[in-house]
Write a protein that holds these residues in place. Structure first.
Motif, PDB file in Angstrom:
ATOM      1  N   GLY A 172      -6.239   4.977   5.572  1.00 60.02           N
ATOM      2  CA  GLY A 172      -7.036   4.628   4.401  1.00 60.02           C
ATOM      3  C   GLY A 172      -8.527   4.713   4.693  1.00 60.02           C
ATOM      4  O   GLY A 172      -9.289   5.300   3.923  1.00 60.02           O
TER       5      GLY A 172
ATOM      6  N   THR B 287      -0.218  -3.767   7.243  1.00 64.25           N
ATOM      7  CA  THR B 287      -1.343  -4.262   6.471  1.00 64.25           C
ATOM      8  C   THR B 287      -0.945  -5.122   5.293  1.00 64.25           C
ATOM      9  O   THR B 287      -1.198  -6.321   5.237  1.00 64.25           O
ATOM     10  CB  THR B 287      -2.155  -3.074   5.930  1.00 64.25           C
ATOM     11  N   ILE B 288      -0.287  -4.477   4.340  1.00 62.86           N
ATOM     12  CA  ILE B 288      -0.227  -5.068   3.021  1.00 62.86           C
ATOM     13  C   ILE B 288       0.703  -6.280   3.000  1.00 62.86           C
ATOM     14  O   ILE B 288       0.399  -7.293   2.375  1.00 62.86           O
ATOM     15  CB  ILE B 288       0.165  -3.988   1.980  1.00 62.86           C
TER      16      ILE B 288
ATOM     17  N   THR C 205       0.919   1.451   0.484  1.00 62.92           N
ATOM     18  CA  THR C 205      -0.146   0.817  -0.284  1.00 62.92           C
ATOM     19  C   THR C 205      -1.506   0.963   0.394  1.00 62.92           C
ATOM     20  O   THR C 205      -2.480   1.369  -0.234  1.00 62.92           O
ATOM     21  CB  THR C 205       0.137  -0.687  -0.443  1.00 62.92           C
ATOM     22  N   ALA C 206      -1.553   0.637   1.675  1.00 67.21           N
ATOM     23  CA  ALA C 206      -2.851   0.600   2.360  1.00 67.21           C
ATOM     24  C   ALA C 206      -3.642   1.907   2.276  1.00 67.21           C
ATOM     25  O   ALA C 206      -4.854   1.869   2.062  1.00 67.21           O
ATOM     26  CB  ALA C 206      -2.656   0.184   3.813  1.00 67.21           C
TER      27      ALA C 206
ATOM     28  N   VAL D 201      -3.471   1.639   7.399  1.00 76.20           N
ATOM     29  CA  VAL D 201      -4.786   1.238   6.895  1.00 76.20           C
ATOM     30  C   VAL D 201      -5.884   2.078   7.550  1.00 76.20           C
ATOM     31  O   VAL D 201      -6.929   2.333   6.950  1.00 76.20           O
ATOM     32  CB  VAL D 201      -5.026  -0.276   7.114  1.00 76.20           C
TER      33      VAL D 201
ATOM     34  N   TYR E  91       1.352  -5.095  -5.600  1.00 75.31           N
ATOM     35  CA  TYR E  91       0.450  -5.918  -4.795  1.00 75.31           C
ATOM     36  C   TYR E  91      -0.503  -6.704  -5.694  1.00 75.31           C
ATOM     37  O   TYR E  91      -0.668  -7.917  -5.558  1.00 75.31           O
ATOM     38  CB  TYR E  91      -0.329  -5.018  -3.829  1.00 75.31           C
TER      39      TYR E  91
ATOM     40  N   PRO F  86      -5.899  -5.531  10.225  1.00 76.60           N
ATOM     41  CA  PRO F  86      -5.678  -4.629   9.088  1.00 76.60           C
ATOM     42  C   PRO F  86      -5.814  -5.336   7.739  1.00 76.60           C
ATOM     43  O   PRO F  86      -6.342  -4.753   6.791  1.00 76.60           O
ATOM     44  CB  PRO F  86      -4.252  -4.113   9.295  1.00 76.60           C
TER      45      PRO F  86
ATOM     46  N   TYR G 150       0.677  -0.385  -5.320  1.00 75.44           N
ATOM     47  CA  TYR G 150      -0.568  -1.118  -5.516  1.00 75.44           C
ATOM     48  C   TYR G 150      -0.440  -2.063  -6.711  1.00 75.44           C
ATOM     49  O   TYR G 150      -0.936  -3.193  -6.681  1.00 75.44           O
ATOM     50  CB  TYR G 150      -1.717  -0.128  -5.723  1.00 75.44           C
TER      51      TYR G 150
ATOM     52  N   ALA H  70      -8.223  -4.243   4.562  1.00 73.63           N
ATOM     53  CA  ALA H  70      -7.696  -4.002   3.227  1.00 73.63           C
ATOM     54  C   ALA H  70      -8.310  -4.949   2.200  1.00 73.63           C
ATOM     55  O   ALA H  70      -8.599  -4.558   1.071  1.00 73.63           O
ATOM     56  CB  ALA H  70      -6.172  -4.150   3.232  1.00 73.63           C
TER      57      ALA H  70
ATOM     58  N   LEU I 267      -5.391   2.257  -1.235  1.00 74.35           N
ATOM     59  CA  LEU I 267      -6.290   1.201  -1.711  1.00 74.35           C
ATOM     60  C   LEU I 267      -7.693   1.727  -1.994  1.00 74.35           C
ATOM     61  O   LEU I 267      -8.294   1.415  -3.014  1.00 74.35           O
ATOM     62  CB  LEU I 267      -6.401   0.097  -0.656  1.00 74.35           C
TER      63      LEU I 267
END
Lengths: 389, 286
Positions: free
Chosen positions: B118, A318-319, B207-208, B115, B238, A343, B235, A347, B211
């Protein structure tokens, strides 16, 4: 008493043994629960309607047709199954601007407009419709599965008809992950084979922890690296108009997929029985001939697992991807364009939507797609490795 | 030019070696760049102060503390359950359908994208259970994410213990549970710990999943309960490298944050490796 405690502890162990299965079930349950409302949502904002002149034979418009009309891509009724007549598109704000008047007057004005203009298409809140309304209210459509799964546009903030098309995001995901695996595979296989068959113990003990470290570096650090190194490199050295492209995502993801591919390849090759190798060597084959004619074919299913799991990892990342691919949710034509993956879309957008809205549900529907795809990949790998045994 | 099989082997192996070293080279470039550009930012103030001036100045203290809380919270959840599950898989599970099923589920869970965790955490913990964006919701989400890793490590470490030890203990009249508790588990312990350390490394960098379950954009104050939001290192990195108020001005902070993250992972990796070596030695002398 002691027996009882033992039984109790064993019961606890059994329960915790099932925790992953329960988690998977819960994930399925909650993702589907949140996403399921999407196909009950009206294609235009709730409380709003589209009205036409009563002589107009068109009585329904799909989500995408509405969007095209409001983008002036469709300008004639015959393109949506009506008569040959220009579409005269009016929003409430247009009426407001032209004539400032009270609510009742607006209702009356709308009524007159709809009655006078045979090609009109009016987008307005339902409250302005009175009893003596002379136009036709278009059937209120809900978002259809084909709008989502076959939709070519992802434009969730479009008014009046937001577009939740999966295809551009799915293609973006495929471009980026296939690119990543294509870049990572030769290196992953070579290093895996090298570590399992060629490298000395000392060299292997040197490489192994480094590969683990490569696996341990957080995705966001890879994304940052992509942002400060790969993206400028593409723009300045390879002269891309923009550096944030699918290719940048593939490079970063390729590096991230390396440890998965290397480790699984190495394990698969180590499982090849020693006798098989010896037989080949005894026949006069060189070590390299043994590797590519005996060991690799023997370890084929393991190597395929490596590829599949590498793809799985790339699809779900994802990130890092969000940081470097440029996030343009359009149908991609080549890997050198900005694109956006599934993804990354989740996000980037989930933080801004209200719970329960169509947009929110569409993002969960993306989650369902992602979940189903990765589940299929991992179960396929398990299935093949079990069968092999 | 005709090449014989010895030459072919030589060329192939040289190529493999070059490719191996280029992979190592990529790792060194990433680490080198982050250390080189980040080291100048690291100072006591950077580690102990809150961000200032739109996160272009000041430190990352709240993010460090937030990440520590998340590591602690997720470990409290995933370690006991994961270790128990691992013991079950290794010691009790017969090779029947149910177990094959559980194993497939565990493998599949480890393949679920972060994710998706998440999304799931947001739906279950944040909305349905009403925890809101909180340390609790984030920790549980991260805990679930690290479960497969904890389970697999425990299972593999236990399986690596020679079967003769179990038989010896059982022959002396110990029950199965006593055998596990007093013989098998202590022997596998260092290896299990090294796996747990690696799972902490994974959790600290995700991170995901945080979030939408816990992470705050900017929060100079430390949390006062498990229902508070926190900042977190990944995060933070990011945010300041993509959407901060002034991306160029916060580059140094970004390198510094990346260095802190990488250092955490590096230390955890080294620790895990040392423990594994210690374990290998111990088993040999036994």
């Amino acid at each position: 008493m002691k027996r009882f405690i033992e039984r109790f502890v064993e019961g606890l162990l059994l329960i915790s043994g099932s925790v992953t299965s329960i988690t998977i079930l819960l994930i399925v349950l909650f993702l589907f629960k949140e996403a399921s409302g999407l196909f009950n949502k009206p294609v235009i904002e709730e409380g709003y309607i589209l009205v036409t002149n009563k002589s107009n034979p068109v009585n329904e418009l799909s989500s995408y047709q509405i969007k095209q009309i409001f983008d002036s891509e469709i300008v004639n009724w015959d393109e949506v199954g009506g008569k040959e007549e220009a579409i005269e598109m009016v929003r409430l704000s247009d009426i407001d601007k032209k004539w400032s008047m009270s609510n009742e007057d607006i209702s009356k004005k709308i009524n007159d407009l709809v009655d006078d203009h045979s090609g009109i298409l009016l987008y307005l809140p339902m409250v302005y419709i009175t009893k003596e309304f002379k136009g036709v209210i278009l059937d209120q459509q809900t978002i259809r599965p084909v709008d989502f799964f076959g939709g070519q546009e992802w434009y969730p903030t479009a008014t009046p008809a937001p577009q939740f098309g999966l295809l551009p995001l799915l293609l973006g995901t495929l471009w980026v992950s296939v690119g990543a695996v294509a870049l990572a595979l030769p290196f992953g296989l070579a290093v895996g084979i090298y570590m399992a068959e060629v490298a000395s113990v000392k060299l292997r003990n040197f490489l192994k922890p480094l590969i683990e470290l490569l696996a341990g570096i957080p995705a966001v650090v890879y994304g940052f690296f992509g942002l400060v190194v790969v993206v400028p490199f593409l723009r300045q050295v390879l002269n891309f108009p923009v550096g944030e492209t699918g290719l940048a995502g593939s490079v970063v993801l390729g590096i991230m997929a390396l440890p998965t591919i290397i480790t699984i390849t190495e394990d698969a090759i180590r499982k090849v029985p020693y006798a098989t190798k010896e037989a080949s060597l005894a026949l006069g084959a060189t070590q390299w001939q043994t590797i590519y004619k005996v060991i690799i074919p023997y370890a084929k299913s393991g190597i395929i697992s490596a590829v599949v799991l590498g793809i799985g990892r790339a699809i779900g990342e994802t990130i890092a991807v969000l940081m470097v691919t440029g996030n343009a949710a359009v149908m991609p034509h080549s890997i050198t364009e900005p694109m956006r993956t599934i993804p990354a879309t989740i996000a980037a957008e989930l933080g801004e939507v209200s719970v329960g809205s169509a947009h929110y549900q569409a993002l969960f529907a993306l989650g369902v797609v992602l979940f189903v795809v990765t589940m299929i990949l991992s179960i396929a790998v398990d299935f093949f490795s079990l069968k092999k045994k | 030019m005709n090449i014989n099989k010895q030459q072919a082997q030589k060329i192939a192996f040289i190529l493999f070696r070059l490719m191996s070293f280029s992979v190592v080279g990529v790792l060194l470039i990433i680490l080198g760049l982050i250390i080189y550009r980040g080291i100048g930012t690291i100072s006591w103030d950077f580690l102990s102060q809150a961000p200032e001036q739109g996160m272009t100045k000041g430190g990352i203290y709240p993010a460090i503390i937030g990440t520590l809380y998340l590591i602690l919270g997720s470990s409290l959840f995933s370690f006991p359950i994961g270790i128990m599950s691992g013991i079950f898989m290794s010691e009790y599970a017969a090779n029947n359908r149910l177990i094959v099923m559980i194993r497939i589920m565990t493998n599949s869970l480890s393949g679920v994208p972060s994710v998706v965790f998440g999304l799931f955490g947001m739906s279950l913990f944040v909305n349905t259970l009403g925890f809101g964006d909180s340390i609790l919701a984030g920790s549980l989400t991260l805990g679930l994410l690290s479960l497969p890793l904890v389970i697999r490590t425990t299972e593999e470490s236990l399986k690596a213990v020679d079967y003769a030890y179990r038989e010896g203990s059982l022959a002396l009249g110990a029950s199965k549970l006593q055998t596990i508790r007093n013989v098998v588990f202590p022997m596998a312990f260092p290896n299990i710990i090294s796996g747990l350390i690696l799972s902490i490394g994974r959790v600290s960098g995700e991170t995901a999943p945080i979030l939408f379950t816990v992470a705050a954009y900017f929060l100079p104050k430390l949390p006062s309960s498990i229902f508070d939001q926190v900042m977190a290192l990944p995060y933070h990195l990011y945010v300041i490298s993509t959407s901060g108020t002034d991306i160029e001005a916060s580059r140094d902070i970004a390198y510094g944050t990346a260095l802190v993250l990488v250092t955490i992972v590096l230390i955890l990796n080294i620790l895990a490796n040392l423990l594994r070596r210690y374990f290998a030695k111990k088993v040999k002398t036994n």
